[in-house]
Design a protein around this motif. Sequence first.
Motif, PDB file in Angstrom:
ATOM      1  N   MET A  69      35.690  51.771  19.619  1.00 21.41           N
ATOM      2  CA  MET A  69      35.581  50.208  19.557  1.00 21.41           C
ATOM      3  C   MET A  69      34.484  49.687  20.315  1.00 21.41           C
ATOM      4  SD  MET A  69      39.603  49.384  19.573  1.00 21.41           S
ATOM      5  CE  MET A  69      39.115  47.834  18.706  1.00 21.41           C
ATOM      6  N   SER A  70      33.378  50.582  20.615  1.00 22.03           N
ATOM      7  CA  SER A  70      32.328  50.100  21.283  1.00 22.03           C
ATOM      8  C   SER A  70      31.430  49.089  20.549  1.00 22.03           C
ATOM      9  CB  SER A  70      31.496  51.062  21.942  1.00 22.03           C
ATOM     10  OG  SER A  70      30.983  52.087  20.997  1.00 22.03           O
ATOM     11  N   LYS A 124      35.694  36.996  43.768  1.00 20.03           N
ATOM     12  CA  LYS A 124      37.150  36.441  43.312  1.00 20.03           C
ATOM     13  C   LYS A 124      37.122  35.688  41.847  1.00 20.03           C
ATOM     14  CE  LYS A 124      38.225  32.772  45.593  1.00 20.03           C
ATOM     15  NZ  LYS A 124      38.433  32.024  46.791  1.00 20.03           N
ATOM     16  N   HIS A 125      37.784  36.557  40.924  1.00 20.26           N
ATOM     17  CA  HIS A 125      37.586  36.144  39.553  1.00 20.26           C
ATOM     18  C   HIS A 125      38.900  34.976  39.186  1.00 20.26           C
ATOM     19  CE1 HIS A 125      35.719  40.126  39.547  1.00 20.26           C
ATOM     20  NE2 HIS A 125      34.683  39.431  38.806  1.00 20.26           N
ATOM     21  N   LEU A 126      38.577  33.927  38.517  1.00 24.41           N
ATOM     22  CA  LEU A 126      39.626  32.941  38.386  1.00 24.41           C
ATOM     23  C   LEU A 126      40.349  33.499  37.113  1.00 24.41           C
ATOM     24  CD1 LEU A 126      37.749  29.817  39.183  1.00 24.41           C
ATOM     25  CD2 LEU A 126      39.060  31.067  40.694  1.00 24.41           C
ATOM     26  N   MET A 127      39.779  34.032  36.313  1.00 26.71           N
ATOM     27  CA  MET A 127      40.519  34.612  34.953  1.00 26.71           C
ATOM     28  C   MET A 127      39.820  35.768  34.480  1.00 26.71           C
ATOM     29  SD  MET A 127      40.629  30.852  32.732  1.00 26.71           S
ATOM     30  CE  MET A 127      41.874  31.633  31.452  1.00 26.71           C
ATOM     31  N   ILE A 128      40.543  36.475  33.599  1.00 28.83           N
ATOM     32  CA  ILE A 128      40.047  37.500  32.810  1.00 28.83           C
ATOM     33  C   ILE A 128      39.928  37.410  31.777  1.00 28.83           C
ATOM     34  CG2 ILE A 128      40.520  40.038  32.415  1.00 28.83           C
ATOM     35  CD1 ILE A 128      42.480  39.889  34.763  1.00 28.83           C
ATOM     36  N   PHE A 129      38.454  37.653  30.972  1.00 28.34           N
ATOM     37  CA  PHE A 129      38.206  37.575  29.667  1.00 28.34           C
ATOM     38  C   PHE A 129      37.973  38.948  28.947  1.00 28.34           C
ATOM     39  CE2 PHE A 129      34.902  36.670  26.238  1.00 28.34           C
ATOM     40  CZ  PHE A 129      35.691  35.662  25.585  1.00 28.34           C
ATOM     41  N   GLY A 130      38.519  39.398  27.847  1.00 32.32           N
ATOM     42  CA  GLY A 130      38.332  40.522  27.159  1.00 32.32           C
ATOM     43  C   GLY A 130      39.659  41.239  26.991  1.00 32.32           C
ATOM     44  N   GLY A 131      39.403  42.373  26.601  1.00 28.17           N
ATOM     45  CA  GLY A 131      40.642  43.350  26.251  1.00 28.17           C
ATOM     46  C   GLY A 131      40.415  43.497  24.734  1.00 28.17           C
ATOM     47  N   VAL A 132      39.996  44.714  24.406  1.00 26.48           N
ATOM     48  CA  VAL A 132      39.566  45.396  23.188  1.00 26.48           C
ATOM     49  C   VAL A 132      40.664  46.391  22.547  1.00 26.48           C
ATOM     50  CG1 VAL A 132      38.116  46.151  21.437  1.00 26.48           C
ATOM     51  CG2 VAL A 132      37.128  44.399  23.478  1.00 26.48           C
ATOM     52  N   CYS A 133      40.593  47.531  23.557  1.00 26.07           N
ATOM     53  CA  CYS A 133      41.587  48.303  23.012  1.00 26.07           C
ATOM     54  C   CYS A 133      42.924  48.102  23.453  1.00 26.07           C
ATOM     55  CB  CYS A 133      41.011  49.610  23.806  1.00 26.07           C
ATOM     56  SG  CYS A 133      39.557  50.183  23.726  1.00 26.07           S
ATOM     57  N   PRO A 134      44.073  48.246  22.433  1.00 23.51           N
ATOM     58  CA  PRO A 134      45.195  47.782  22.519  1.00 23.51           C
ATOM     59  C   PRO A 134      45.783  48.564  23.715  1.00 23.51           C
ATOM     60  CG  PRO A 134      44.956  48.355  20.295  1.00 23.51           C
ATOM     61  CD  PRO A 134      43.631  48.860  20.989  1.00 23.51           C
ATOM     62  N   SER A 135      45.786  49.754  23.888  1.00 20.36           N
ATOM     63  CA  SER A 135      46.634  50.379  25.049  1.00 20.36           C
ATOM     64  C   SER A 135      46.101  49.869  26.485  1.00 20.36           C
ATOM     65  CB  SER A 135      46.256  51.874  24.848  1.00 20.36           C
ATOM     66  OG  SER A 135      44.897  52.326  24.954  1.00 20.36           O
TER      67      SER A 135
END
Length: 937
Positions: A69-70, A124-135
């Motif tokens: 999924m790259s 210091k990250h305020l939010m996380i963006f992403g997530g492609v692979c389900p596992s």
Amino acid sequence: MAPARRDCSGCGMILPTGCLLLSVLLFHPALAKVCNDRTKHGQDNSWFARDGENLPIMVLMPMNESALMSSISQGIEPAVQLAIQHIRESRKYSFSLITKIYDTECDNAKGLRAFFDAICYGPKHLMIFGGVCPSVTSIIAESLKGWNLVQLSFAATTPVLADKKKFPNFFRTVPSDNAVNPAVVKFLNFYDWSRVGTLTQDVQRFSEVRNDLTNELEKADIQIADTESFSNDPCVNVKKLKDNDVRIIIGQFDENLASKVFCCAYNLNMFGSKYQWIIPGWYQGNWWEQANSTNCTTKKLLTAMEGYISVDFEPLSARQIKGISGRTPKDYEREYSRELQQKGVEASKFHGFAYDGIWVIAKTLTRVMELLRVKHRQNTFHNFTVDDREVGKMVLDVMNETNFFGVTGQVMFRNGERMGTIKFNQFQEGHEVKVGEYNAIADVLDLINNSIRFQGLEPPKDRTFVRLQRRHINVPLYSILSTITILGMLMGGAFLFFNIKNRNHRLIKMSSPYMNNLIILGGMLSYASIFLFGLDGGFVSDKEFETLCTVRTWILIVGYTTAFGAMFAKTWRVHAIFKNVKMKKKIIKDQKLLIIVGGMLLIDLCILICWQIVDPLKRTVEEYSLEADPQGRDIAIRPFLEHCENTHMTIWLGIVYAYKGLLMLFGCFLAWETRNVSIPALNDSKYIGMSVYNVGIMCIIGAAVSFLTRDQPNVQFCIVALVIIFCSTITLCLVFVPKLITMRTNPDAATQNRRLKFTQNQKKEDSKTSTSVTSVNQANTSRLDGLQTDNHRLRMKITELDKELEEVTMQLQDTPEKTPYIKQNHYPDANNILSIRNFTDGKDGEKSILKNHLEQKPQAQWGSMDPSRINRGPLEDINSPEHIQRRLSLQLPILHHAYLPSIGGVDASCTSPNGSPGSSPRHRHMPPSYRVMVSGL
């Protein structure tokens, strides 16, 4: 690539990969906080960012080209940078977003390591963006609550992440795979498809979608006819779907197995106008060419695929209105395409969701900072930190309140799930065409007019639609037979009019007109039953049909008994008169015959009433196997036929048939016994025998053929009607047509003397011994009975003796020595014998032919001879006096001693040829004037 283990300076521990790292992150979030605090170097709280300050956003994606999924991630980065640029250009936000991408490589361990490094060593990250692979995404999203972080994904569509108890801090701008299920249900309802089947690849992702779809279908009252799952070879499961008559098939499988599915569908002929396939719509372009690993050619696959419906989320909105960025989806797509060309990468179907996701983060951060400043002003002593639970809850609330129009449509969340737009494409002539879309927010399905092209004239049926078709009697056949029946009833009415009009005529009066009326009435009832046999559920209701079952049975049985009972009663009276001498003094009137017919009807009524009370006839429906529609429509015909039946039908029919059979046998017996009584006015035995024979044969044949054609109502009705018409018509004609002919050819026959012919054997017709008798009067039946009985008995003896005497006479023509004996001794005997014959031939004083002959020739001729006859031959002189004398010399003594005892003149035991006949008391006073010449003896 990050090393497998790394020494965190200041943390004082070694972090392993795999499950140990997961357990550390999940259950020891404070440890990561320490790492973050030690690398912070006294930086201010980022939630109170100043104007123009850069806010870091953690981006988790598989960037390594060798990773799964790259390709998705490579097309995402241009969209993210374009969103950040547009946010900066809008001048509506006091900060600038910067993204720090961490490569998860679609590997659970490496993804966790990247996430931990971002927490421990990154800003210091305020939010996380992403997530492609389900596992990888599910593992990280499960730990977010401990860090008070919120993750927003743009490509994770797995339904597992919809569990808010397990993933409370997870959001996504892309609809999940389950989001298509409400759209599919809406599509099914649009075409009134209420019966479907599912075919699912045995993978967790597809199984979860199938389970959610099952719940949605149950809520919508849509029947799931069959649910099939497969791992590698789907042909067996596809065959089961066909065997279960599944016509609408919802598939959940990837493109690699999709080619196998459609190859099986082609081989099983599960395509075309009778089937509709609904499959996922996220396959790559021309997937059937790249993923074809079957024996089917591309042409066969395209044939089977033609018309399938694919369902997927809409990557870009079709509504060309300006959104939050001030650009329409088309404007954004042009800019995104330029960025792709500059960077030389391929587009990703998730780029629009990534673009809108950056705008969601910007709006959320802005709103949270505003709320924090308000709270800070209200409580200046409260120090708000990143890991504060109150801040984390505030972020979640703000995310759920998101509502704006982006390039992918209206951006809204419901329990963290994107309420997006689902599109419907149809495979038409080798490529997919958009045919409609579903708005999840408004719950509205919008199909493009005339865009969906079904291969049939109409949408396929959700099942082999079974149309019940009554096997009924054709109206033309019913009309023809009804017309014939009406003609038969008119004929019966004509016979009834003839019988009533001529009821006082001797010919009709002697044939019992009341019985004839009953015969006609029985025939009319039998005719009437034909009209009822032709009525079925197409003309009357179910309840009325049950009533008809009983009525037509009663009418037919009563009509049969009335007609044949009257005929048999008449025959019984003739039998009683002519076969039983003891009854000669008894009068048998029509009232007694009516009582006999009434008794027969009473037996019928008892049987019918018991039948109706104990086991009444009811309407039953017999269904037959499915038949193809003769018009070629996508339906199946299931014929059904209505019957009149009950639980013990065989027993009741056996009782009725046994009773009617006995009645018929009794009629045959009477007809046989009276076959030699040839009095047409009284005796119908010949016609009754013919009627019984015809009726018996026709009923046997009709019952057998009717039973064999039970499933063919037209043939059955035709046979039953023709049998009834034939039996009724032949019976009425045999009874009344001879009377009509007699009345027409000899209207005075009933007023003239009738000849009563009694024959011992039909082969002895040459010895006719007929005589005239007086007409039989209905009122003098008792007197007539005795006379006819005596006459019949005496004439039998006369016939036998005549034959014997004729033979002896021919042998003894030349014995003249007998003449003196005849003249002297036996001349008076001739007078006595002729007197006896006069007595038997008429009681009313009528003169016989022989007596007329006596008056013409005087007695003197007996003793004289004509000289002219001496020289004639024996044949010419056979009636000469000498020949007569010769014959009488032998005949008169025999007649004297044989006839008189039989009629009571003398006792045969005490007479002799030499005895004098004058000793008989009956004949001693006979006058000489009754002496006649006995000719022909």
